[in-house]
Write an enzyme that holds these catalytic residues in place. Structure first.
Site, PDB file in Angstrom:
ATOM      1  N   CYS A  94       0.863  -1.182   0.000  1.00 49.50           N
ATOM      2  CA  CYS A  94       0.000   0.000   0.000  1.00 49.50           C
ATOM      3  C   CYS A  94       0.897   1.229   0.000  1.00 49.50           C
ATOM      4  O   CYS A  94       2.070   1.152   0.354  1.00 49.50           O
ATOM      5  CB  CYS A  94      -0.873   0.037   1.250  1.00 49.50           C
ATOM      6  N   GLU A 133       9.412  -1.549  -1.187  1.00 51.18           N
ATOM      7  CA  GLU A 133       9.046  -2.374  -0.036  1.00 51.18           C
ATOM      8  C   GLU A 133       9.398  -3.842  -0.217  1.00 51.18           C
ATOM      9  O   GLU A 133       9.815  -4.503   0.734  1.00 51.18           O
ATOM     10  CB  GLU A 133       7.541  -2.273   0.248  1.00 51.18           C
ATOM     11  N   GLU A 166      -6.567   6.824   9.353  1.00 47.11           N
ATOM     12  CA  GLU A 166      -6.417   6.729   7.900  1.00 47.11           C
ATOM     13  C   GLU A 166      -7.714   7.259   7.315  1.00 47.11           C
ATOM     14  O   GLU A 166      -8.803   6.901   7.780  1.00 47.11           O
ATOM     15  CB  GLU A 166      -6.193   5.282   7.449  1.00 47.11           C
ATOM     16  N   GLU A 175      -8.717   7.769   3.444  1.00 47.64           N
ATOM     17  CA  GLU A 175      -8.152   7.639   2.108  1.00 47.64           C
ATOM     18  C   GLU A 175      -9.173   7.290   1.031  1.00 47.64           C
ATOM     19  O   GLU A 175     -10.082   6.498   1.258  1.00 47.64           O
ATOM     20  CB  GLU A 175      -7.076   6.545   2.105  1.00 47.64           C
TER      21      GLU A 175
END
Length: 181
Positions: free
Chosen positions: A67, A87, A114, A116
């Site tokens: 993510c 990552e 969060e 989003e």
């Protein structure tokens, strides 16, 4: 890697500015653009990752593969490729939207919010993983149906966005179809 920013969004989900990533994720997180990607291997197995304990939000929690946040001037697809490399040290192909209009708001146990607009994609890994331990503390390749059963049995062990994404019947069906091709 340079300091990351998030793209802030207005009430119509249109870009309205940027803010440094760590400054954005607080008790009063503004609406911003993100992405979520479910990565599958050539055998159709899903990569599930465990977030590093150094993560500001949901440290140590299991989640979908990768993510992140597109940077200003970067497409979501470019951001996914960048974060997969950073990552996971992996190259990807066949990047496909599976839940393009997903958005959510959730608060972690430490009070970090969060907030989003977070289009969800699936992709295929085309190289060996080289995990960045500052981002990912553990990982596992698993059958999608097995992961779904775990999400149902122990949703608290996973990121809320992963649970919400997989709980959407149409998105779940698209992910299942993707891993079977």
């Amino acid at each position: 890697m340079t300091e990351e920013h998030v793209v802030l969004l207005d009430e119509q989900d249109k870009p309205s500015g940027t803010l440094e990533k760590y400054a954005a994720h607080t008790l009063n997180t503004p609406l911003h653009l993100a992405f979520s990607c479910w990565l599958f291997n050539e055998d159709g197995q899903l990569l599930v990752t465990r977030r590093s304990l150094s993560k500001k939000a949901w440290p140590g929690v299991w989640t979908n593969s990768v993510c992140g946040h597109p940077q200003q001037g970067e497409t979501t697809e470019e951001a996914i490729i960048r974060r997969c490399r950073f990552e996971l040290g992996v190259e990807i192909t066949d990047l496909t939207p599976v839940y393009p209009h997903f958005s959510y708001r959730a608060t972690d146990p430490n009070g970090i919010v969060e907030n989003e607009v977070c289009p969800v994609f699936a992709a295929r890994a085309t190289s060996v993983l080289q995990i960045n331990s500052e981002e990912v503390m553990d990982y596992q390749w698993s059958e999608f149906k097995s992961v779904w059963k775990s999400l149902l049995a122990t949703p608290w062990a996973f990121s809320p966005w992963m649970v919400m994404q997989a709980s959407d019947e149409q998105a779940r069906e698209r992910l299942l179809n993707y891993c079977q091709r």
